[in-house]
Design a protein around this motif. Structure first.
Motif, PDB file in Angstrom:
ATOM      1  N   LEU A   1      35.391 -18.205 -37.769  1.00  0.00           N
ATOM      2  CA  LEU A   1      36.160 -18.454 -36.562  1.00  0.00           C
ATOM      3  C   LEU A   1      35.259 -19.069 -35.499  1.00  0.00           C
ATOM      4  CD1 LEU A   1      38.575 -17.989 -34.563  1.00  0.00           C
ATOM      5  CD2 LEU A   1      37.550 -15.748 -34.118  1.00  0.00           C
ATOM      6  N   VAL A   2      35.728 -20.185 -34.925  1.00  0.00           N
ATOM      7  CA  VAL A   2      35.011 -20.864 -33.847  1.00  0.00           C
ATOM      8  C   VAL A   2      35.886 -20.841 -32.595  1.00  0.00           C
ATOM      9  CG1 VAL A   2      34.111 -23.080 -33.033  1.00  0.00           C
ATOM     10  CG2 VAL A   2      33.667 -22.348 -35.370  1.00  0.00           C
ATOM     11  N   LEU A   3      35.278 -20.540 -31.458  1.00  0.00           N
ATOM     12  CA  LEU A   3      35.949 -20.597 -30.165  1.00  0.00           C
ATOM     13  C   LEU A   3      35.282 -21.681 -29.329  1.00  0.00           C
ATOM     14  CD1 LEU A   3      37.925 -19.445 -28.032  1.00  0.00           C
ATOM     15  CD2 LEU A   3      36.092 -17.855 -27.369  1.00  0.00           C
ATOM     16  N   MET A   4      36.101 -22.613 -28.812  1.00  0.00           N
ATOM     17  CA  MET A   4      35.562 -23.727 -28.028  1.00  0.00           C
ATOM     18  C   MET A   4      36.309 -23.833 -26.707  1.00  0.00           C
ATOM     19  SD  MET A   4      34.777 -26.816 -30.682  1.00  0.00           S
ATOM     20  CE  MET A   4      36.461 -27.354 -31.001  1.00  0.00           C
ATOM     21  N   GLY A   5      35.595 -24.242 -25.667  1.00  0.00           N
ATOM     22  CA  GLY A   5      36.278 -24.533 -24.419  1.00  0.00           C
ATOM     23  C   GLY A   5      35.412 -24.317 -23.197  1.00  0.00           C
TER      24      GLY A   5
ATOM     25  N   ARG B   1      23.088 -28.357 -14.511  1.00  0.00           N
ATOM     26  CA  ARG B   1      22.172 -27.250 -14.245  1.00  0.00           C
ATOM     27  C   ARG B   1      22.494 -26.010 -15.054  1.00  0.00           C
ATOM     28  NH1 ARG B   1      23.765 -28.932  -9.282  1.00  0.00           N
ATOM     29  NH2 ARG B   1      24.901 -26.990  -8.880  1.00  0.00           N
ATOM     30  N   PHE B   2      23.738 -25.910 -15.528  1.00  0.00           N
ATOM     31  CA  PHE B   2      24.111 -24.731 -16.300  1.00  0.00           C
ATOM     32  C   PHE B   2      25.204 -25.096 -17.287  1.00  0.00           C
ATOM     33  CE2 PHE B   2      25.923 -24.595 -12.035  1.00  0.00           C
ATOM     34  CZ  PHE B   2      27.282 -24.638 -12.286  1.00  0.00           C
ATOM     35  N   GLN B   3      25.451 -24.203 -18.216  1.00  0.00           N
ATOM     36  CA  GLN B   3      26.435 -24.409 -19.278  1.00  0.00           C
ATOM     37  C   GLN B   3      27.626 -23.501 -19.048  1.00  0.00           C
ATOM     38  OE1 GLN B   3      24.896 -23.998 -23.258  1.00  0.00           O
ATOM     39  NE2 GLN B   3      26.894 -24.287 -24.217  1.00  0.00           N
ATOM     40  N   ILE B   4      28.814 -24.114 -18.862  1.00  0.00           N
ATOM     41  CA  ILE B   4      30.047 -23.335 -18.811  1.00  0.00           C
ATOM     42  C   ILE B   4      31.003 -23.738 -19.940  1.00  0.00           C
ATOM     43  CG2 ILE B   4      29.940 -22.776 -16.367  1.00  0.00           C
ATOM     44  CD1 ILE B   4      31.842 -25.043 -15.789  1.00  0.00           C
ATOM     45  N   ASP B   5      30.663 -24.809 -20.653  1.00  0.00           N
ATOM     46  CA  ASP B   5      31.426 -25.246 -21.822  1.00  0.00           C
ATOM     47  C   ASP B   5      30.685 -24.743 -23.054  1.00  0.00           C
ATOM     48  OD1 ASP B   5      33.343 -27.370 -20.432  1.00  0.00           O
ATOM     49  OD2 ASP B   5      31.320 -27.627 -19.621  1.00  0.00           O
ATOM     50  N   HIS B   6      31.424 -24.098 -23.965  1.00  0.00           N
ATOM     51  CA  HIS B   6      30.752 -23.389 -25.053  1.00  0.00           C
ATOM     52  C   HIS B   6      31.445 -23.614 -26.398  1.00  0.00           C
ATOM     53  CE1 HIS B   6      28.223 -20.937 -22.326  1.00  0.00           C
ATOM     54  NE2 HIS B   6      29.270 -20.988 -21.514  1.00  0.00           N
ATOM     55  N   ILE B   7      30.644 -23.468 -27.451  1.00  0.00           N
ATOM     56  CA  ILE B   7      31.140 -23.435 -28.823  1.00  0.00           C
ATOM     57  C   ILE B   7      30.512 -22.207 -29.477  1.00  0.00           C
ATOM     58  CG2 ILE B   7      31.311 -24.637 -31.034  1.00  0.00           C
ATOM     59  CD1 ILE B   7      30.946 -27.273 -29.528  1.00  0.00           C
ATOM     60  N   LEU B   8      31.338 -21.195 -29.741  1.00  0.00           N
ATOM     61  CA  LEU B   8      30.860 -19.923 -30.274  1.00  0.00           C
ATOM     62  C   LEU B   8      31.406 -19.699 -31.673  1.00  0.00           C
ATOM     63  CD1 LEU B   8      31.595 -17.604 -27.203  1.00  0.00           C
ATOM     64  CD2 LEU B   8      29.482 -18.836 -27.683  1.00  0.00           C
ATOM     65  N   VAL B   9      30.678 -18.963 -32.478  1.00  0.00           N
ATOM     66  CA  VAL B   9      31.153 -18.600 -33.808  1.00  0.00           C
ATOM     67  C   VAL B   9      31.012 -17.098 -34.003  1.00  0.00           C
ATOM     68  CG1 VAL B   9      28.899 -19.052 -34.905  1.00  0.00           C
ATOM     69  CG2 VAL B   9      30.989 -19.086 -36.289  1.00  0.00           C
ATOM     70  N   ASP B  10      32.058 -16.492 -34.539  1.00  0.00           N
ATOM     71  CA  ASP B  10      31.988 -15.106 -34.982  1.00  0.00           C
ATOM     72  C   ASP B  10      31.222 -15.122 -36.292  1.00  0.00           C
ATOM     73  OD1 ASP B  10      32.341 -12.552 -35.868  1.00  0.00           O
ATOM     74  OD2 ASP B  10      34.520 -12.592 -35.843  1.00  0.00           O
ATOM     75  N   ASP B  11      30.058 -14.513 -36.315  1.00  0.00           N
ATOM     76  CA  ASP B  11      29.144 -14.674 -37.446  1.00  0.00           C
ATOM     77  C   ASP B  11      29.658 -13.990 -38.704  1.00  0.00           C
ATOM     78  OD1 ASP B  11      27.002 -16.332 -37.507  1.00  0.00           O
ATOM     79  OD2 ASP B  11      25.701 -15.022 -36.351  1.00  0.00           O
TER      80      ASP B  11
ATOM     81  N   THR C   1      31.125 -11.313 -26.021  1.00  0.00           N
ATOM     82  CA  THR C   1      31.763 -11.291 -27.341  1.00  0.00           C
ATOM     83  C   THR C   1      30.900 -10.714 -28.446  1.00  0.00           C
ATOM     84  OG1 THR C   1      30.965 -13.524 -27.827  1.00  0.00           O
ATOM     85  CG2 THR C   1      33.143 -13.334 -26.787  1.00  0.00           C
ATOM     86  N   GLY C   2      29.582 -10.836 -28.298  1.00  0.00           N
ATOM     87  CA  GLY C   2      28.696 -10.489 -29.405  1.00  0.00           C
ATOM     88  C   GLY C   2      28.621 -11.588 -30.455  1.00  0.00           C
ATOM     89  N   TRP C   3      29.206 -12.740 -30.178  1.00  0.00           N
ATOM     90  CA  TRP C   3      29.199 -13.860 -31.123  1.00  0.00           C
ATOM     91  C   TRP C   3      27.975 -14.735 -30.897  1.00  0.00           C
ATOM     92  CZ3 TRP C   3      35.051 -15.599 -30.647  1.00  0.00           C
ATOM     93  CH2 TRP C   3      35.855 -14.558 -31.140  1.00  0.00           C
ATOM     94  N   ARG C   4      27.827 -15.747 -31.730  1.00  0.00           N
ATOM     95  CA  ARG C   4      26.662 -16.636 -31.689  1.00  0.00           C
ATOM     96  C   ARG C   4      27.056 -17.993 -31.126  1.00  0.00           C
ATOM     97  NH1 ARG C   4      24.751 -20.078 -35.970  1.00  0.00           N
ATOM     98  NH2 ARG C   4      26.255 -19.076 -37.365  1.00  0.00           N
TER      99      ARG C   4
ATOM    100  N   ALA D   1      37.413 -10.692 -18.055  1.00  0.00           N
ATOM    101  CA  ALA D   1      38.458  -9.897 -18.711  1.00  0.00           C
ATOM    102  C   ALA D   1      39.175 -10.715 -19.780  1.00  0.00           C
ATOM    103  CB  ALA D   1      39.457  -9.396 -17.670  1.00  0.00           C
ATOM    104  N   GLN D   2      39.374 -12.012 -19.529  1.00  0.00           N
ATOM    105  CA  GLN D   2      40.115 -12.846 -20.475  1.00  0.00           C
ATOM    106  C   GLN D   2      39.379 -13.038 -21.797  1.00  0.00           C
ATOM    107  OE1 GLN D   2      40.684 -16.278 -17.986  1.00  0.00           O
ATOM    108  NE2 GLN D   2      42.760 -15.654 -17.404  1.00  0.00           N
ATOM    109  N   LEU D   3      38.053 -13.191 -21.745  1.00  0.00           N
ATOM    110  CA  LEU D   3      37.320 -13.462 -22.977  1.00  0.00           C
ATOM    111  C   LEU D   3      37.361 -12.293 -23.962  1.00  0.00           C
ATOM    112  CD1 LEU D   3      35.716 -15.405 -24.668  1.00  0.00           C
ATOM    113  CD2 LEU D   3      33.637 -14.744 -23.408  1.00  0.00           C
ATOM    114  N   PRO D   4      37.099 -11.062 -23.565  1.00  0.00           N
ATOM    115  CA  PRO D   4      37.243  -9.964 -24.537  1.00  0.00           C
ATOM    116  C   PRO D   4      38.686  -9.783 -24.991  1.00  0.00           C
ATOM    117  CG  PRO D   4      36.679  -9.105 -22.369  1.00  0.00           C
ATOM    118  CD  PRO D   4      36.486 -10.589 -22.306  1.00  0.00           C
ATOM    119  N   TRP D   5      39.671 -10.072 -24.122  1.00  0.00           N
ATOM    120  CA  TRP D   5      41.072 -10.004 -24.528  1.00  0.00           C
ATOM    121  C   TRP D   5      41.335 -11.004 -25.649  1.00  0.00           C
ATOM    122  CZ3 TRP D   5      45.221 -13.102 -25.214  1.00  0.00           C
ATOM    123  CH2 TRP D   5      46.479 -12.496 -25.282  1.00  0.00           C
TER     124      TRP D   5
END
Length: 251
Positions: free
Chosen positions: A175-179, A209-219, A192-195, A159-163
């Motif tokens: 716009l870049v989102l990191m964390g 084993r998995f990725q929970i830390d991310h760097i996303l960009v609104d294309d 998000t639909g972002w990349r 819920a927090q991410l789409p908010w």
């Protein structure tokens, strides 16, 4: 330009000690231009009463940084109740964003919280969460970078991410989102639909084993990668840092 996100786990090293010099060396070795930090202590007994956001900002040569406390009070006190605020000089725990490039403006948000009830029984209260964004001046133009640490409880990150995506709708692009989003692998892309700019497992640190830390960009804005993503073990934390070099198109 190097983007880095790093969950510090309050700077805890492999020997279960917190060493501010080790923390500074870890950040310095990452050579970030813009650094997003999570689980950052300020004036806490367990981390030697250090101001960890300041230590990291100075280690990378940041010209500006912002620390956003999400919890106020002593983290080592049993039964501590979460409080989503903290005075300038009070003990706190939270997130930070630091930049070696000039920042035109800063913004911050408190993210929605949740608790879960089954009949009359409350199963948990969510820890306060926040986000902080900087409008950064790069040699090739403006860039908005937002740092956050989403909930690990009750599925609230969904819920927090789409908010937060909606809250950032009016921010300048690109716009870049990191964390630490506490969402595995491709889940943040789905939400998000972002990349994703950086794909690499980050947790747990020894054998991720998995990725929970991310760097996303609104294309929208011409940001591209300029190398392969890396997730180095810094010797600090139970997470690996996530590192990507990017370039901003001028045309």
């Amino acid at each position: 330009m190097r983007l880095v996100t790093f969950n510090l786990r309050h700077g805890l090293g492999r020997d279960d000690r917190v060493d501010r010099r080790l923390l500074a060396d870890a950040v310095r070795g990452l050579e970030p231009d813009i650094l997003a930090l999570q689980e950052v202590d300020r004036f806490q007994p367990r981390s030697g009463f250090a101001d960890q956001a300041r230590i990291c900002a100075e280690a990378m040569g940041a010209v500006e940084y912002r620390y956003v406390p999400t919890v106020a009070g002593w983290m080592s006190v049993p039964g501590l109740r979460w409080r989503a605020r903290g005075e300038e000089r009070s003990p706190a725990y939270g997130i930070a964003l630091a930049s070696r490039l000039p920042v035109r403006a800063w913004r911050r948000w408190r993210l929605p919280m949740a608790s879960r009830w089954v009949g009359p029984v409350q199963l948990g209260i969510d820890e306060p969460r926040a986000a902080v964004a900087a409008d950064v001046e790069t040699p090739s133009g403006a860039l908005t970078v937002c740092a956050t640490h989403l909930s690990s409880r009750l599925g609230n990150a969904w819920a927090q991410l789409p908010w937060l995506r909606d809250a950032l709708r009016g921010a300048p692009r690109p716009l870049v989102l990191m964390g630490d989003l506490n969402l595995r692998d491709e889940a943040p892309i789905t939400v998000t639909g972002w990349r994703s700019l950086a794909v690499s497992p980050t947790f747990p640190v020894a054998k991720p084993r998995f990725q929970i830390d991310h760097i996303l960009v609104d294309d929208d804005g011409g940001l591209r990668t300029a190398g392969e993503a890396r997730a180095p073990d810094t010797g600090v934390s139970d997470h690996r840092a996530l590192v990507i070099d990017v370039a901003l198109s001028t045309g």
